[in-house]
Design a protein around this motif. Structure first.
Motif, PDB file in Angstrom:
ATOM      1  N   LEU A  52     122.146  70.511 -42.100  1.00 49.28           N
ATOM      2  CA  LEU A  52     122.327  71.694 -42.940  1.00 49.28           C
ATOM      3  C   LEU A  52     121.085  72.575 -42.963  1.00 49.28           C
ATOM      4  N   THR A  53     119.905  71.957 -43.020  1.00 46.03           N
ATOM      5  CA  THR A  53     118.688  72.773 -43.033  1.00 46.03           C
ATOM      6  C   THR A  53     118.556  73.560 -41.735  1.00 46.03           C
ATOM      7  N   THR A 100     113.806  71.198 -49.708  1.00 42.48           N
ATOM      8  CA  THR A 100     113.761  71.247 -51.179  1.00 42.48           C
ATOM      9  C   THR A 100     114.781  72.226 -51.727  1.00 42.48           C
ATOM     10  N   ALA A 101     114.841  73.431 -51.129  1.00 47.21           N
ATOM     11  CA  ALA A 101     115.802  74.438 -51.588  1.00 47.21           C
ATOM     12  C   ALA A 101     117.232  73.965 -51.356  1.00 47.21           C
ATOM     13  N   LEU A 102     117.477  73.290 -50.235  1.00 50.81           N
ATOM     14  CA  LEU A 102     118.817  72.772 -49.959  1.00 50.81           C
ATOM     15  C   LEU A 102     119.226  71.760 -51.018  1.00 50.81           C
ATOM     16  N   ARG A 103     118.302  70.911 -51.421  1.00 53.58           N
ATOM     17  CA  ARG A 103     118.637  69.905 -52.427  1.00 53.58           C
ATOM     18  C   ARG A 103     118.958  70.555 -53.774  1.00 53.58           C
ATOM     19  N   GLN A 104     118.315  71.683 -54.080  1.00 58.95           N
ATOM     20  CA  GLN A 104     118.678  72.425 -55.287  1.00 58.95           C
ATOM     21  C   GLN A 104     120.126  72.912 -55.202  1.00 58.95           C
ATOM     22  N   VAL A 105     120.514  73.412 -54.016  1.00 53.45           N
ATOM     23  CA  VAL A 105     121.882  73.883 -53.810  1.00 53.45           C
ATOM     24  C   VAL A 105     122.868  72.731 -53.958  1.00 53.45           C
ATOM     25  N   LEU A 106     122.566  71.603 -53.321  1.00 55.72           N
ATOM     26  CA  LEU A 106     123.471  70.460 -53.378  1.00 55.72           C
ATOM     27  C   LEU A 106     123.578  69.913 -54.799  1.00 55.72           C
TER      28      LEU A 106
END
Length: 258
Positions: free
Chosen positions: A33-34, A42-48
């Motif tokens: 996904l990144t 880090t930003a992706l984990r915020q989205v998830l």
């Protein structure tokens, strides 16, 4: 969320809503996904985490998510709502608006119902990497009680609730939270009081100074999440916003969510 992070959130959500990934399907790995979406881990984990909190996906195992199924509880058909024939002000100041509303429930003779209207508020639970939550020990004169609360306050006119959440946390504690994430909106006294509450969670904070809100400031401490059930049972947690936010965090921990 910043504009880029928001776009990634909307992209993954559209994948789910369009059926690209259906109920039970596993999302691509964080690494995939990144790379595909051009976003940091880090930003992706915020989205998830946001998608999980909104019940689009569920943490499956380490760094893995699956799409949740459809609604398990059917939505009942809407019944006839109450009719509102008008309202009149009884009392109003900068904090409180008291009205008498002329209402007519189905099959019941119309009558006047008191309604108290208050400002929208934002409450923030800041959790650090040691699983502690930032809280204030305060005295509330209405119940004449000391207790622990989360920072929070009134959303100013034209202000985004997330900005309020971050601002109030810093003013009341002297700690500047990391990015705040909205987790739930609710009304604490829906039968007679209109008081919208917005609950946010932040991961981590930086000490930037002393509290600047003298009226709201109190003893400030990082309380272990493991102590929250005991404090709750002892009646030492005050305010519905504090309870709702902490129950959300405890439930997320029990599910293994990030």
């Amino acid at each position: 969320m910043g504009p880029k992070t928001q776009r990634v959130y909307e992209t993954i959500r559209s994948w789910i809503e369009s059926g690209r990934y259906g109920p039970g399907d596993k999302l691509p790995s964080e690494r995939t996904l990144t790379a595909e979406l051009g976003i940091g881990r880090t930003a992706l984990r915020q989205v998830l985490a946001r998608l999980a909190n909104e019940h689009f996906i569920k943490a499956h195992d380490r760094s893995s998510y699956r799409v949740l199924g459809g609604e398990s509880v059917p939505t009942p058909a809407e019944l006839e709502p109450w009719k509102i024939h008008g309202s009149r002000h009884v009392y109003e100041n900068r904090w409180v608006n008291l009205e008498l509303v002329d209402v007519e429930p189905p099959g019941v003779e119309r009558f006047e119902h008191h309604v108290v209207r208050l400002f929208r508020v934002a409450v923030t639970a800041v959790v650090d990497d040691q699983d502690r939550v930032l809280m204030l020990w305060r005295y509330r004169f209405v119940p004449q009680q000391w207790g622990w609360e989360l920072p929070g306050g009134i959303v100013d006119a034209g202000e985004d609730a997330a900005a309020t959440a971050a601002r109030e946390t810093e003013e009341e504690t002297g700690w500047r939270p990391g990015p705040v994430e909205h987790v739930v909106s609710y009304q604490p006294m829906i039968g007679m009081v209109d008081s919208p509450h917005e609950i946010f969670v932040a991961r981590g904070a930086d000490k930037v100074g002393e509290p600047t809100d003298a009226e709201e400031a109190g003893e400030i401490a990082w309380i272990p999440l493991d102590d929250i059930p005991r404090l709750m049972a002892e009646g030492k947690l005050m305010g519905s916003g504090t309870l709702v936010a902490l129950l959300h965090i405890l439930a997320s921990r029990a599910r293994g969510d990030r």
